[in-house]
Design an enzyme around this catalytic site. Sequence first.
Site, PDB file in Angstrom:
ATOM      1  N   LEU A 174       0.867  -1.167   0.000  1.00 15.67           N
ATOM      2  CA  LEU A 174       0.000   0.000   0.000  1.00 15.67           C
ATOM      3  C   LEU A 174       0.907   1.222   0.000  1.00 15.67           C
ATOM      4  CD1 LEU A 174      -2.754  -0.839   2.680  1.00 15.67           C
ATOM      5  CD2 LEU A 174      -3.011  -0.885   0.192  1.00 15.67           C
ATOM      6  N   ASP A 175       0.519   2.264  -0.710  1.00 11.49           N
ATOM      7  CA  ASP A 175       1.284   3.505  -0.655  1.00 11.49           C
ATOM      8  C   ASP A 175       1.341   4.010   0.779  1.00 11.49           C
ATOM      9  OD1 ASP A 175       1.699   3.516  -3.376  1.00 11.49           O
ATOM     10  OD2 ASP A 175       0.008   4.842  -3.810  1.00 11.49           O
TER      11      ASP A 175
END
Length: 330
Positions: free
Chosen positions: A133-134
């Site tokens: 995930l960013d």
Amino acid sequence: MAEVRIPFEVEVNYAGWRLDRYLQEKLGRASRSRVQQLIRERLVHEEPRALKASTRVWPGLRFWLLKEEVPEPEGLPEHLGILFDDGAVLAVDKPAGLPVHPTARYFEHTLTSILGREHRDAEGLRPDPAHRLDRETSGVLLCGRRPEVTRRLKALFADHGEVEKRYLALCEGWPEEERFTVDAPLALIGEHAVRIRMSVVPPGHPGGAEARTRFTLRERYRDDAGRPLALLECALETGRQHQIRAHLHHRGLPLVGDKIYGADEQRFLRFLDDALSEEDLAALRLPRHALHAASIALPHPVSGERLEVEAPLPGDLAALISGLRAEPRP
């Protein structure tokens, strides 16, 4: 300037990988040539033989990357909420602002470092994230508690066909339809001030990767100034870098708080320099982009039974939405 050592210890899951490929996996956005330069110039170890880019790594191999001592940003999350844990799969609720792996800017405060400190099993094994995930994205992230489980999870995520990932996104503007699909290839084409910004490209473009996202309108809002915003449910059919953000920008519906795909990509450069203005902060509405990984459903990597994990809407997004005025659905 003083230097610090960023530690790495190769997990069983990566046995036999080339060292440069392993580091590229861990560093995320570093190019292969940049990783190879780091190995030549910034890697230290205690092994009797030299470590080169082509070296095949083995479980337990320890080494360090040298980095100039720049303080990490303050106020980073230090703990993880646990959504599911059956001894094989660990699902955590990743807070916004916490990077998954070490980067040039973050080395001690990462999701993997917290997993190593707080969530090892009785045998000392650290859970290993099976996907990414960013840093600014919150929500569900799955980890394998054993190497063979992590391998199966990664294979499922690589295939995409059996994994259902649902995100919630708060965007600027209203979509014309309640349901729409963006089917638009993405590529890094190097024409932007921000090097990591993805671009929509025509089919068949060199370097372009197929990318499809389905969007469903959940709610329409207006802020105090009457400007429209929308809460969208996003379903990924492919898993490209920044896919949801790039596709929403392409449709003229940029994410709230997005410093890369918003109206002014120079904001990201000012953010890196800690130089965001009051006008920047007001335009962004939120210190991070408003994207939340709300749920993941997939076959359990051991039992094969359907596993679905959900993460509640985090407080910052809930507070922002509570201050908006709901509008009738079209």
